[in-house]
Design a protein around this motif. Structure first.
Motif, short mmCIF file in Angstrom:
data_model
loop_
_atom_site.label_atom_id
_atom_site.label_comp_id
_atom_site.label_asym_id
_atom_site.label_seq_id
_atom_site.Cartn_x
_atom_site.Cartn_y
_atom_site.Cartn_z
N CYS A 1 55.96 36.47 40.50
CA CYS A 1 55.55 35.66 41.65
C CYS A 1 55.68 34.19 41.27
CB CYS A 1 54.09 35.97 42.01
SG CYS A 1 53.50 35.06 43.46
N LEU A 2 56.26 33.41 42.18
CA LEU A 2 56.44 31.99 41.87
C LEU A 2 55.11 31.27 41.74
CD1 LEU A 2 59.49 31.26 44.18
CD2 LEU A 2 59.49 31.70 41.73
N HIS B 1 51.45 37.90 50.85
CA HIS B 1 51.01 36.51 50.68
C HIS B 1 50.35 35.99 51.95
CE1 HIS B 1 52.21 35.05 46.74
NE2 HIS B 1 53.44 35.50 46.87
N HIS C 1 56.11 41.96 49.48
CA HIS C 1 55.47 40.97 48.61
C HIS C 1 55.15 39.71 49.40
CE1 HIS C 1 55.08 38.78 44.61
NE2 HIS C 1 55.21 37.78 45.46
N GLN D 1 52.22 29.67 49.86
CA GLN D 1 52.56 29.27 48.50
C GLN D 1 52.86 27.77 48.39
OE1 GLN D 1 55.50 32.75 47.97
NE2 GLN D 1 54.72 32.41 45.91
ZN ZN Z 1 54.70 35.80 45.22
#
Ligand code: ZN
Ligand code: K2U
Length: 170
Positions: free
Chosen positions: A92-93, A138, A134, A50
């Motif tokens: 989700c960011l 990723h 979660h 991310q």
């Molecule tokens: Zn996420």
């Protein structure tokens, strides 16, 4: 230091991250930057892809009130999952302002290497279980929208792409 969070759609969010071969102070610094970025977002979890680093590292702190319990997990893997499931409205960011219900195993046993290089194992339930699954998703290039039907997934993707364009112009 704070790191920019990639916004979906971004090809790096769909890639499988590489396992950590040897721990280093550089990786420990990355984990610390990820925790700082997570708390600032604010969020309760963050995975290295991310912030554009395709390494198998996640951080979490799902404590709501009380003393923070930051977790740094290198090469996390799910060793066992419960039959029974939980439904949680996930966000989700990397997909800001979009939420949808996702069903996942209610409890998971996770193995990982901690920041001291020690192998660890722990059973997670509740929000911690949802979050760790979660985050591990990723590392395998999977987003919570991949559990949705094609129409809902496409709608969320279009909205996220629009928000990404607006933020780029700002
Ligand atoms: Zn996420
Ligand atoms: O990985 C991320 O994008 C951070 C996620 C982690 C997460 C998503 C869904 C369910 C549990 C954890 C979130 O954006 S962190 C924001 C958040 C805060 C409180 C409760 C749920 C999600």
């Amino acid at each position: 230091m704070l790191k920019p969070i990639l916004i979906h759609p971004d090809p790096r969010l769909k890639k499988t991250s590489d396992a950590v071969a040897d721990l280093s102070d550089e990786l420990r610094t990355l984990a610390s930057d990820m925790l700082e970025t997570m708390y600032d977002a604010p969020g309760i979890g963050l995975a290295a892809p991310q912030i554009g680093v395709l390494t198998r590292l996640i951080v979490m702190d799902c404590v709501k009130e009380g003393d923070p319990e930051p977790m740094i997990m290198f090469n996390p893997e799910i060793l066992a999952s419960s039959e029974d499931t939980n439904v949680y409205e996930e966000g989700c960011l990397s997909i800001p302002e979009q939420f949808a219900e996702v069903t996942r195993p209610a409890e998971v046993r996770v193995g990982w290497i901690d920041e001291t290089g020690t192998p660890r194992e722990k059973d997670f339930d509740g929000l911690w279980a949802t979050c760790v699954q979660h985050e591990i998703d990723h590392l395998n290039g999977k987003l919570f929208i991949d559990y949705l039907g094609p129409i809902k997934r496409q709608t969320i993707t279009r909205k996220s792409a629009k928000l990404k364009r607006e933020r780029a112009r700002a």
